[in-house]
Design a protein around this motif. Structure first.
Motif, PDB file in Angstrom:
ATOM      1  N   PRO A  87       3.132  -0.900   9.341  1.00  0.00           N
ATOM      2  CA  PRO A  87       3.804   0.303   8.524  1.00  0.00           C
ATOM      3  C   PRO A  87       2.555   1.246   7.936  1.00  0.00           C
ATOM      4  CG  PRO A  87       3.967  -1.893   7.150  1.00  0.00           C
ATOM      5  CD  PRO A  87       3.714  -2.104   8.536  1.00  0.00           C
ATOM      6  N   VAL A  88       1.395   0.800   8.055  1.00  0.00           N
ATOM      7  CA  VAL A  88       0.412   1.510   7.368  1.00  0.00           C
ATOM      8  C   VAL A  88      -0.767   1.951   8.305  1.00  0.00           C
ATOM      9  CG1 VAL A  88      -1.077  -0.416   6.273  1.00  0.00           C
ATOM     10  CG2 VAL A  88      -1.030   1.759   5.225  1.00  0.00           C
ATOM     11  N   VAL A  89      -0.489   1.970   9.344  1.00  0.00           N
ATOM     12  CA  VAL A  89      -1.213   2.052  10.511  1.00  0.00           C
ATOM     13  C   VAL A  89      -1.835   3.643  10.412  1.00  0.00           C
ATOM     14  CG1 VAL A  89       0.465   2.818  12.243  1.00  0.00           C
ATOM     15  CG2 VAL A  89      -1.801   1.846  13.004  1.00  0.00           C
ATOM     16  N   HIS A  90      -1.223   4.539   9.924  1.00  0.00           N
ATOM     17  CA  HIS A  90      -1.676   5.695   9.661  1.00  0.00           C
ATOM     18  C   HIS A  90      -2.878   5.908   8.842  1.00  0.00           C
ATOM     19  CE1 HIS A  90       1.694   5.441   6.695  1.00  0.00           C
ATOM     20  NE2 HIS A  90       0.999   6.252   5.946  1.00  0.00           N
ATOM     21  N   LYS A  91      -3.005   5.087   7.988  1.00  0.00           N
ATOM     22  CA  LYS A  91      -4.174   5.035   7.032  1.00  0.00           C
ATOM     23  C   LYS A  91      -5.398   4.378   7.325  1.00  0.00           C
ATOM     24  CE  LYS A  91      -1.659   5.664   2.602  1.00  0.00           C
ATOM     25  NZ  LYS A  91      -2.116   6.931   2.582  1.00  0.00           N
ATOM     26  N   THR A  92      -6.453   4.999   7.082  1.00  0.00           N
ATOM     27  CA  THR A  92      -7.800   4.285   7.479  1.00  0.00           C
ATOM     28  C   THR A  92      -7.998   3.765   6.066  1.00  0.00           C
ATOM     29  OG1 THR A  92      -8.812   6.235   6.261  1.00  0.00           O
ATOM     30  CG2 THR A  92      -8.757   6.596   8.425  1.00  0.00           C
ATOM     31  N   ARG A  93      -9.244   2.711   6.367  1.00  0.00           N
ATOM     32  CA  ARG A  93      -9.453   1.712   5.548  1.00  0.00           C
ATOM     33  C   ARG A  93     -10.137   2.691   4.309  1.00  0.00           C
ATOM     34  NH1 ARG A  93     -14.497  -1.647   5.993  1.00  0.00           N
ATOM     35  NH2 ARG A  93     -14.215  -1.504   8.190  1.00  0.00           N
ATOM     36  N   ASP A  94     -10.766   3.653   4.487  1.00  0.00           N
ATOM     37  CA  ASP A  94     -11.195   4.297   3.394  1.00  0.00           C
ATOM     38  C   ASP A  94     -10.241   4.935   2.486  1.00  0.00           C
ATOM     39  OD1 ASP A  94     -13.974   4.241   3.494  1.00  0.00           O
ATOM     40  OD2 ASP A  94     -14.063   6.052   4.863  1.00  0.00           O
ATOM     41  N   LEU A 109      -7.298   4.741  -2.739  1.00  0.00           N
ATOM     42  CA  LEU A 109      -5.957   4.515  -3.411  1.00  0.00           C
ATOM     43  C   LEU A 109      -6.112   3.249  -4.292  1.00  0.00           C
ATOM     44  CD1 LEU A 109      -2.870   5.251  -3.108  1.00  0.00           C
ATOM     45  CD2 LEU A 109      -2.772   3.289  -1.542  1.00  0.00           C
ATOM     46  N   PHE A 110      -6.513   2.087  -3.917  1.00  0.00           N
ATOM     47  CA  PHE A 110      -6.578   1.145  -4.780  1.00  0.00           C
ATOM     48  C   PHE A 110      -7.482   1.379  -6.035  1.00  0.00           C
ATOM     49  CE2 PHE A 110      -5.573  -3.197  -2.017  1.00  0.00           C
ATOM     50  CZ  PHE A 110      -4.441  -2.490  -1.703  1.00  0.00           C
ATOM     51  N   GLU A 111      -8.726   1.937  -5.623  1.00  0.00           N
ATOM     52  CA  GLU A 111      -9.447   2.308  -6.845  1.00  0.00           C
ATOM     53  C   GLU A 111      -8.862   3.168  -7.994  1.00  0.00           C
ATOM     54  OE1 GLU A 111     -12.668   4.872  -5.740  1.00  0.00           O
ATOM     55  OE2 GLU A 111     -13.661   4.719  -7.724  1.00  0.00           O
ATOM     56  N   GLU A 112      -7.901   4.054  -7.445  1.00  0.00           N
ATOM     57  CA  GLU A 112      -7.190   4.986  -8.100  1.00  0.00           C
ATOM     58  C   GLU A 112      -5.893   4.248  -9.036  1.00  0.00           C
ATOM     59  OE1 GLU A 112      -5.112   8.086  -6.156  1.00  0.00           O
ATOM     60  OE2 GLU A 112      -3.802   8.438  -8.104  1.00  0.00           O
ATOM     61  N   LYS A 113      -5.297   3.330  -8.174  1.00  0.00           N
ATOM     62  CA  LYS A 113      -3.975   2.805  -8.680  1.00  0.00           C
ATOM     63  C   LYS A 113      -4.100   1.512  -9.599  1.00  0.00           C
ATOM     64  CE  LYS A 113      -1.103   5.863  -6.852  1.00  0.00           C
ATOM     65  NZ  LYS A 113      -0.532   6.943  -7.312  1.00  0.00           N
ATOM     66  N   HIS A 114      -5.316   0.798  -9.156  1.00  0.00           N
ATOM     67  CA  HIS A 114      -5.489  -0.604  -9.819  1.00  0.00           C
ATOM     68  C   HIS A 114      -6.542  -0.207 -10.814  1.00  0.00           C
ATOM     69  CE1 HIS A 114      -4.279  -2.830  -5.763  1.00  0.00           C
ATOM     70  NE2 HIS A 114      -3.418  -2.398  -6.663  1.00  0.00           N
ATOM     71  N   GLY A 115      -7.233   0.870 -10.799  1.00  0.00           N
ATOM     72  CA  GLY A 115      -8.417   0.961 -11.940  1.00  0.00           C
ATOM     73  C   GLY A 115      -9.416  -0.027 -11.892  1.00  0.00           C
ATOM     74  N   ILE A 127       0.873  -1.282  -0.038  1.00  0.00           N
ATOM     75  CA  ILE A 127       0.094  -0.125  -0.131  1.00  0.00           C
ATOM     76  C   ILE A 127       0.898   1.190   0.050  1.00  0.00           C
ATOM     77  CG2 ILE A 127      -1.648   1.267   1.575  1.00  0.00           C
ATOM     78  CD1 ILE A 127      -2.756  -1.399   2.560  1.00  0.00           C
ATOM     79  N   LEU A 128       1.992   1.069   0.785  1.00  0.00           N
ATOM     80  CA  LEU A 128       2.727   2.429   0.712  1.00  0.00           C
ATOM     81  C   LEU A 128       3.585   2.532  -0.567  1.00  0.00           C
ATOM     82  CD1 LEU A 128       4.090   2.186   4.671  1.00  0.00           C
ATOM     83  CD2 LEU A 128       2.211   3.654   3.701  1.00  0.00           C
ATOM     84  N   GLN A 129       3.997   1.700  -0.881  1.00  0.00           N
ATOM     85  CA  GLN A 129       4.672   1.696  -2.209  1.00  0.00           C
ATOM     86  C   GLN A 129       3.797   2.416  -3.361  1.00  0.00           C
ATOM     87  OE1 GLN A 129       6.070  -1.716  -4.349  1.00  0.00           O
ATOM     88  NE2 GLN A 129       7.929  -0.875  -4.924  1.00  0.00           N
ATOM     89  N   LEU A 130       2.463   1.867  -3.481  1.00  0.00           N
ATOM     90  CA  LEU A 130       1.524   2.632  -4.472  1.00  0.00           C
ATOM     91  C   LEU A 130       1.543   4.092  -3.913  1.00  0.00           C
ATOM     92  CD1 LEU A 130      -1.455   0.101  -4.625  1.00  0.00           C
ATOM     93  CD2 LEU A 130       0.222   0.564  -6.228  1.00  0.00           C
ATOM     94  N   ALA A 131       1.246   4.233  -2.747  1.00  0.00           N
ATOM     95  CA  ALA A 131       0.779   5.647  -2.175  1.00  0.00           C
ATOM     96  C   ALA A 131       1.894   6.710  -2.129  1.00  0.00           C
ATOM     97  CB  ALA A 131       0.169   5.750  -0.482  1.00  0.00           C
ATOM     98  N   LYS A 132       3.465   5.863  -2.242  1.00  0.00           N
ATOM     99  CA  LYS A 132       4.699   6.751  -2.152  1.00  0.00           C
ATOM    100  C   LYS A 132       5.012   7.415  -0.836  1.00  0.00           C
ATOM    101  CE  LYS A 132       5.627   7.696  -7.113  1.00  0.00           C
ATOM    102  NZ  LYS A 132       4.545   6.561  -7.676  1.00  0.00           N
ATOM    103  N   GLU A 133       4.665   6.504   0.085  1.00  0.00           N
ATOM    104  CA  GLU A 133       5.009   7.078   1.538  1.00  0.00           C
ATOM    105  C   GLU A 133       5.953   6.026   2.441  1.00  0.00           C
ATOM    106  OE1 GLU A 133       1.266   7.354   3.577  1.00  0.00           O
ATOM    107  OE2 GLU A 133       0.392   8.664   1.823  1.00  0.00           O
ATOM    108  N   PRO A 134       6.357   6.596   3.445  1.00  0.00           N
ATOM    109  CA  PRO A 134       7.253   5.645   4.028  1.00  0.00           C
ATOM    110  C   PRO A 134       6.399   5.179   5.318  1.00  0.00           C
ATOM    111  CG  PRO A 134       7.731   7.879   4.697  1.00  0.00           C
ATOM    112  CD  PRO A 134       6.622   7.915   3.560  1.00  0.00           C
TER     113      PRO A 134
END
Ligand code: SF4
Lengths: 252, 466
Positions: B154-161, B166-172, B140-147
């Protein structure tokens, strides 16, 4: 039993009545209490800021002032913890002082610990008509294991009901100079604590450290809570908190 | 990784008002904090295990060179190649050289904080090698370009929404909100890469001296594929991660999952020993282990050495009121929370992370929960002392403490100053006995009142009485 009372710098400056409450409790327990007049501060602010030399100087001063007592009692877990757990480390490389400081450390007690476990106080003078919740201050809890002692003593206060809050053991965000330097983070942590206090439904939060008191009361008032009282455990046990003319918490 | 720890304060300020982050951080306290407490309560000899684990880690650190050489000997005997890297540039150079040597075009990675220290992905991409994170959080972080903002989650800062978006945008693909569906979508994307990758890159929770093995602890199964499917496996680990024996691993594993995620045992423990044997069907043909220093030896034998006991469980940050308030990104480097506040200044330089050792209330919740008994507040205080001694603290602060100490040693002057202070502050408190603003103490009064003092000091009243 000759007991030296270390009043602490914050109580001296901000809330003398807590010092007198401690005095009253110790005398009620039959102690001969001496308050060395030259005492100032235990050195913790400097110690935690990294000013080791300054902290050492003040540790030596406390050592000289309190060396002679059978016991030293402190109405603060934080300052008692400083003497008990940090002084020996602070003067570890001074062989001449180390033995003395270790003796001092082993005879220094936080007030409620002393009242319950050393002098085994049976009756407390205080009475309280209401429900309180107890905040466990960090140093007392994690350095000195102060947890059961204040609760056991509060249970002896006529009329007092204790209702535990959620996360009673979580830091209130004070942290000494942290509260000044990182004020926003500190207040954010305090806000969570205040939420838990309010949710407990108690009409007072009782605790054993002045730093946390100022922090919690300051945040409670800023968020508009003018009614929840913030009391030192010594005030409640000694029954001195109801004197309105010197009580900042009861208005009118 | 770039160091942004000097901006802790301003970053923290942004994080405090980030609603999404605040919601996300609330999860930590539930799952990890409560989970750990339950696991600890289930162990009847918890403190004994903790003592044993700390002792094992100390034993390693006291004879680090011996165990590292033992590891190298045993790993080499089983066909692995051991590389020594002093700096993160060395790590990146070695991995890129290995990629060239083995004709690697694509690498899949399992979660590794050490490679975050090195910014390995950037180096590989610059060398023209495609690199894919396969741990769900890291993906997820690699897609979002975040550390990462947490060493275990590692992705605890992100909510499920946010992940759905992100998936909708990056995976289409059509937006999904169900966690199981989101996970399946990521899995489907990753499967093919495991097969087509030439190199698997992993970290190591432990490196075992007696067998020359590296070991990873995971929950998703991706780690197992990373370490077995590609023909080349590179394990990169800090030199302090050595454990003498498998028996010692068993002791540490009593504590790692419980303190990391609140599990009594993780889904997978993968031990990689040597290359694929003659009659074996899977495993890498080439196994490289990179032992990374990155500042670790500079702590050996110093007052900060206990920090090297760390097993990267994350319990200290899960329980830290500051981390819970600002999240991991505020800390500005790879390692956040209490352990990061010690490691960052130690590894990137005291002067590049001045705030971190000070950004703690010293509540010692971290020290109490650390499974290997690292006295984190004491270590932060040591760093503060180093800052003070090296004059890295602002002169105003040093002068203030100088003046305070001078006064506190002179009782008469101190008493007079306190008497004036008590009166002044009481006056400022006015009728409601609350001070709403104090010059030079805006940090306090910006979001808190200061209860006014009684107005007379204890020592004055006491003298009058007696
Ligand atoms: S310092 Fe202790 S609690 Fe924190 S990550 Fe390391 S081992 Fe875990």
């Amino acid at each position: 039993m000759r007991v030296g009372l270390f009043v602490t710098c914050l109580i001296d400056l901000m809330r003398p009545r807590i010092g007198f409450a401690a005095l009253r409790l110790l005398e009620a327990a039959g102690c001969e209490v001496v308050v060395p007049a030259t005492q100032t501060c235990c050195g913790q602010p400097g110690y935690n800021a990294g000013a080791r030399g300054a902290a050492q100087a003040l540790a030596r001063k406390v050592l000289d002032e309190f060396d002679a007592f059978e016991y030293v009692v402190v109405p603060s877990g934080s300052c008692a913890g400083m003497i008990r757990t940090h002084y020996p480390e602070l003067l570890a490389d001074q062989p001449a002082e180390l033995a003395r400081v270790q003796r001092l450390a082993s005879r220094t007690y936080e007030l409620t610990d002393f009242l319950l476990n050393v002098v085994k106080l049976e009756k407390v003078p205080g009475a309280y008509n209401g429900t309180v919740t107890y905040h466990d201050s960090c140093s007392g809890l994690r350095e000195l294991d102060i947890k059961a002692q204040p609760r056991a003593l509060l249970a002896k206060v006529a009329g007092l009901k204790l209702k535990e809050m959620n996360e009673a053991e979580t830091c209130c965000g004070f942290g000494g100079t942290f509260a000044l330097k990182f004020g926003e983070i500190s207040a954010h942590i305090a806000e969570r604590k205040c939420g838990n206090i309010s949710a407990s439904g108690a009409d007072a939060v009782v605790l054993g450290d002045l730093g946390c008191m100022l922090n919690i009361e300051g945040r409670l008032r800023r968020r508009g809570d003018m009614s929840t009282k913030v009391l030192h455990v010594a005030e409640v046990l000694a029954g001195v908190e109801e004197r309105p003319h010197i009580n900042a918490n009861t208005r009118g | 990784m770039q160091v942004a720890s000097m901006h802790f304060k301003s970053r923290a300020r942004e994080k405090l008002v980030n609603r999404n982050l605040q919601n996300a951080l609330n999860k930590l306290q539930g799952n990890f904090v409560r989970g750990r407490a339950q696991r600890v309560a289930e162990m009847d000899n918890f403190e004994a295990i903790r003592d044993a684990a700390s002792a094992i880690r100390d034993r390693v650190l006291d004879r680090l060179d011996v165990y590292l050489e033992e590891f190298e000997r045993n790993a080499t005997a089983r066909g692995a190649e051991v590389h020594w890297a002093e700096t993160h540039e060395d790590v990146n150079r070695i991995v890129c050289e290995l990629a060239r040597r083995h004709g690697v075009r694509k690498a899949v990675k399992s979660k590794s904080m050490v490679t975050e220290e090195c910014a390995l992905n950037d180096a590989l991409e610059a060398a023209g090698i495609e690199v894919l994170e396969t741990d769900l959080g890291e993906y997820i972080l690699q897609l979002a370009k975040e550390p990462p903002s947490h060493i275990v989650a590692p992705v605890v800062h992100k909510t499920r929404d946010e992940v759905s978006d992100l998936f909708e945008e990056k995976h289409g693909t059509p937006r999904k909100t169900d966690i199981a569906e989101l996970t399946r979508e990521a899995r489907e994307r990753l499967r093919g890469h495991f097969i087509s990758a030439d190199m698997g890159i992993s970290g190591a929770n432990f490196a075992i001296a007696e067998t020359g093995s590296t070991l990873i602890v995971t929950n998703e199964g991706n780690g197992r594929m990373v370490t077995t499917l590609p023909r080349v496996h590179v394990a990169i680990t800090g030199i302090e991660k050595i454990l003498p024996t498998l028996e010692d691993v068993a002791t540490l594993m009593r504590l790692l999952p419980s303190h990391g995620t609140g599990q009594s045992i993780s889904n997978y423990i993968s031990v990689t020993t040597g290359v694929k044997g003659e009659r074996e069907h899977d495993g890498p043909e080439h196994f490289h282990v990179i032992l990374f220093d990155g500042g670790r030896t500079s702590l050996v034998g110093t007052e900060l050495q206990p920090m090297l006991r760390c097993i990267r469980c994350g319990a200290c940050m899960n329980h830290c009121p500051v981390y819970q308030s600002v999240g991991g990104h505020a800390y500005g480097w790879v390692y956040p929370g209490p352990m990061g506040s010690v490691l960052t200044p130690a590894y990137v330089g005291l002067e590049k992370a001045l705030d971190l050792p000070n950004a703690a209330t010293m509540c010692n919740q971290c020290g109490v929960v650390c499974p290997v008994k690292i006295p984190l507040p004491d270590l932060m205080r040591k760093l503060r002392e180093q800052q003070f001694a090296r004059k890295l603290k602002p002169w105003t602060e040093r002068a203030a403490f100088g003046a305070w100490c001078w006064t506190a040693q002179r009782p008469a002057i101190y008493a007079a100053a306190a008497a004036i202070g008590a009166r002044l502050l009481a006056l400022m408190g006015g009728r409601d006995r609350l001070i709403h603003s104090i010059p030079l103490a805006g940090g306090w009064t910006a979001s808190r009142d200061m209860p006014a003092p009684q107005g007379v000091t204890f020592r004055e009243l006491y003298r009058r009485q007696r």
